[in-house]
Write a protein that holds these residues in place. Structure first.
Motif, short mmCIF file in Angstrom:
data_model
loop_
_atom_site.label_atom_id
_atom_site.label_comp_id
_atom_site.label_asym_id
_atom_site.label_seq_id
_atom_site.Cartn_x
_atom_site.Cartn_y
_atom_site.Cartn_z
N PHE A 12 0.83 -1.21 0.00
CA PHE A 12 0.00 0.00 0.00
C PHE A 12 0.87 1.26 0.00
N THR A 13 1.92 1.26 0.81
CA THR A 13 2.77 2.44 0.92
C THR A 13 3.57 2.67 -0.36
N LEU A 14 4.06 1.60 -0.99
CA LEU A 14 4.77 1.74 -2.26
C LEU A 14 3.86 2.29 -3.36
N ALA A 15 2.63 1.79 -3.40
CA ALA A 15 1.67 2.29 -4.38
C ALA A 15 1.39 3.78 -4.14
N SER A 249 6.24 3.52 7.18
CA SER A 249 5.60 4.05 5.98
C SER A 249 6.41 5.21 5.41
N ALA A 250 6.94 6.06 6.29
CA ALA A 250 7.76 7.18 5.84
C ALA A 250 9.01 6.70 5.13
N VAL A 251 9.61 5.64 5.66
CA VAL A 251 10.82 5.09 5.06
C VAL A 251 10.53 4.52 3.67
N ILE A 252 9.51 3.69 3.58
CA ILE A 252 9.16 3.07 2.30
C ILE A 252 8.74 4.12 1.29
N GLY A 253 8.12 5.19 1.78
CA GLY A 253 7.67 6.26 0.90
C GLY A 253 8.80 6.99 0.20
N THR A 254 10.03 6.84 0.69
CA THR A 254 11.16 7.50 0.04
C THR A 254 11.41 6.96 -1.37
N PHE A 255 10.81 5.83 -1.70
CA PHE A 255 10.96 5.31 -3.05
C PHE A 255 10.23 6.18 -4.07
N GLN A 256 9.57 7.23 -3.56
CA GLN A 256 9.05 8.23 -4.48
C GLN A 256 10.20 8.94 -5.20
N ILE A 257 11.36 9.01 -4.57
CA ILE A 257 12.49 9.74 -5.15
C ILE A 257 12.84 9.22 -6.55
N PRO A 258 13.15 7.92 -6.73
CA PRO A 258 13.47 7.48 -8.09
C PRO A 258 12.29 7.60 -9.05
N PHE A 259 11.06 7.39 -8.56
CA PHE A 259 9.90 7.54 -9.43
C PHE A 259 9.79 8.98 -9.93
N ALA A 260 9.92 9.95 -9.00
CA ALA A 260 9.78 11.35 -9.36
C ALA A 260 10.91 11.82 -10.27
N ILE A 261 12.14 11.37 -9.99
CA ILE A 261 13.27 11.75 -10.84
C ILE A 261 13.06 11.23 -12.26
N PHE A 262 12.58 10.00 -12.38
CA PHE A 262 12.32 9.42 -13.70
C PHE A 262 11.26 10.22 -14.45
N LEU A 263 10.16 10.56 -13.78
CA LEU A 263 9.10 11.33 -14.43
C LEU A 263 9.59 12.73 -14.81
N ALA A 264 10.40 13.35 -13.93
CA ALA A 264 10.93 14.68 -14.23
C ALA A 264 11.84 14.66 -15.46
N MET A 265 12.60 13.60 -15.59
CA MET A 265 13.49 13.47 -16.75
C MET A 265 12.69 13.24 -18.03
N VAL A 266 11.64 12.42 -17.96
CA VAL A 266 10.87 12.08 -19.15
C VAL A 266 9.91 13.19 -19.55
N VAL A 267 9.18 13.74 -18.58
CA VAL A 267 8.12 14.71 -18.88
C VAL A 267 8.65 16.14 -18.95
N LEU A 268 9.48 16.51 -17.97
CA LEU A 268 9.95 17.90 -17.89
C LEU A 268 11.35 18.11 -18.44
N LYS A 269 12.00 17.04 -18.86
CA LYS A 269 13.36 17.11 -19.42
C LYS A 269 14.36 17.65 -18.41
N GLU A 270 14.12 17.41 -17.12
CA GLU A 270 15.07 17.80 -16.08
C GLU A 270 16.13 16.71 -15.93
N HIS A 271 17.22 17.06 -15.29
CA HIS A 271 18.25 16.06 -15.00
C HIS A 271 19.01 16.47 -13.75
N LEU A 272 19.60 15.47 -13.09
CA LEU A 272 20.42 15.72 -11.91
C LEU A 272 21.89 15.72 -12.29
N THR A 273 22.66 16.61 -11.63
CA THR A 273 24.11 16.57 -11.79
C THR A 273 24.64 15.35 -11.04
#
Length: 307
Positions: A12-15, A249-273
């Motif tokens: 549930f938390t990952l979803a 739940s807070a710990v598992i929720g940190t997996f939002q980081i790779p999801f959000a970075i991926f979406l930002a790269m694909v949709v917004l053309k952002e990138h991390l140094t």
């Protein structure tokens, strides 16, 4: 094969984290169609309450809740006005000054604040793993904001401070949510926190812009933000918290980081140094280490301090 309550809580938390990851992207798209942070916040909460109200009434008829006392209503109001509204207001404003990927990395330092809050309010024991997590998180943030180019590009001091303010509000939201879930169902907590967030938003900044007309794109983005991040994500998150607790739940929720970075790269053309990528990895690794260390302590019989 029957799934254990802990495994169900993790799922549930990952979803929830995957759906939350869409939030920064939707916010950035809203700014591209000339919506202000307050306008978009109002649209999100209006849609959220409109979607949750029939679900809450239907669920209450089928499964009656405990009576709504003044104390219970006050607790939900506090969680909604400070945790939900405060967290969203600071987050939305922060994304005006900072990139979606970088902002998400900084925002997900909040599990460290949840751990500290659990120690202060719930008397949970802080051990070596907590301090290592805090150290890795601190170094990770320094690398993420990239001090050599601070104030340029996707990182600004104002944006960083606003995102940090959001993390504190959201840490409060998670901790107080664990307390409220002892008296209310996930659906009831979700509905009332969103309702009180809407009321707070209407009082602080009445949505007069609605009388001037709203574009279809704005309405669609507001609906998407409400449905994905305010309705589905919160319901899944609270269900996860009810099964495994706020800290896990807070710990598992940190997996939002790779999801959000991926979406930002694909949709917004952002990138991390490179340094920002290392910083994000340290934050994610630190939170995972905190979770692993806590499980180790639990298995070896360390107990929480008594109140």
């Amino acid at each position: 094969m029957k799934i254990s309550s802990e495994h169900a809580g993790v799922i549930f938390t990952l979803a929830s984290a995957m759906l939350f990851a869409a939030g920064p992207i939707i916010i950035k798209l809203a700014y591209q169609v000339q919506l202000s942070n307050w306008q978009f916040l109002s649209l999100q909460y209006l849609w959220s309450v409109a979607l949750l109200l029939p679900l809450y009434l239907l669920g209450r008829n089928k499964h009656p809740e405990q009576p709504m006392t003044k104390e219970k209503l006050g607790s939900l109001a506090l969680q909604g006005s400070i945790g939900a509204f405060g967290g969203a207001a600071f987050l939305f404003t922060g994304y005006q000054y900072i990139g979606a990927a970088v902002g998400t990395v900084i925002f997900y330092t909040y599990p460290a604040f949840v751990a500290l809050g659990a120690r202060i309010f719930f008397r949970e024991r802080l051990g070596k793993t907590h301090f290592i997590c805090l150290f890795l998180t601190f170094i990770g943030v320094l690398l993420t904001i990239d001090l050599q180019s601070f104030g340029q590009g996707d990182v600004s001091l104002k944006g960083v401070l606003l995102i940090f303010a959001s993390t504190l509000c959201y840490a409060f939201f998670s901790l107080y949510g664990e307390r409220n879930l002892k008296l209310s169902s996930p659906l009831e907590v979700t509905f009332f926190t969103q309702m009180f967030a809407l009321l707070t938003c209407l009082i602080i900044k009445p949505p007069y812009f609605l009388f001037q007309g709203v574009s279809k794109h704005a309405l669609l983005l507001g609906f998407a933000m409400a449905f994905l991040t305010s309705v589905c994500s919160y319901l899944l998150l609270f269900k996860g918290i009810s099964l495994i607790g706020a800290s896990k739940s807070a710990v598992i929720g940190t997996f939002q980081i790779p999801f959000a970075i991926f979406l930002a790269m694909v949709v917004l053309k952002e990138h991390l140094t490179l340094s920002q990528f290392i910083g994000a990895s340290l934050i994610l690794g630190g939170i995972i280490y905190l979770y692993a260390g806590k499980n180790h302590d639990d298995r070896h019989g360390f107990r929480q301090d008594s109140c």
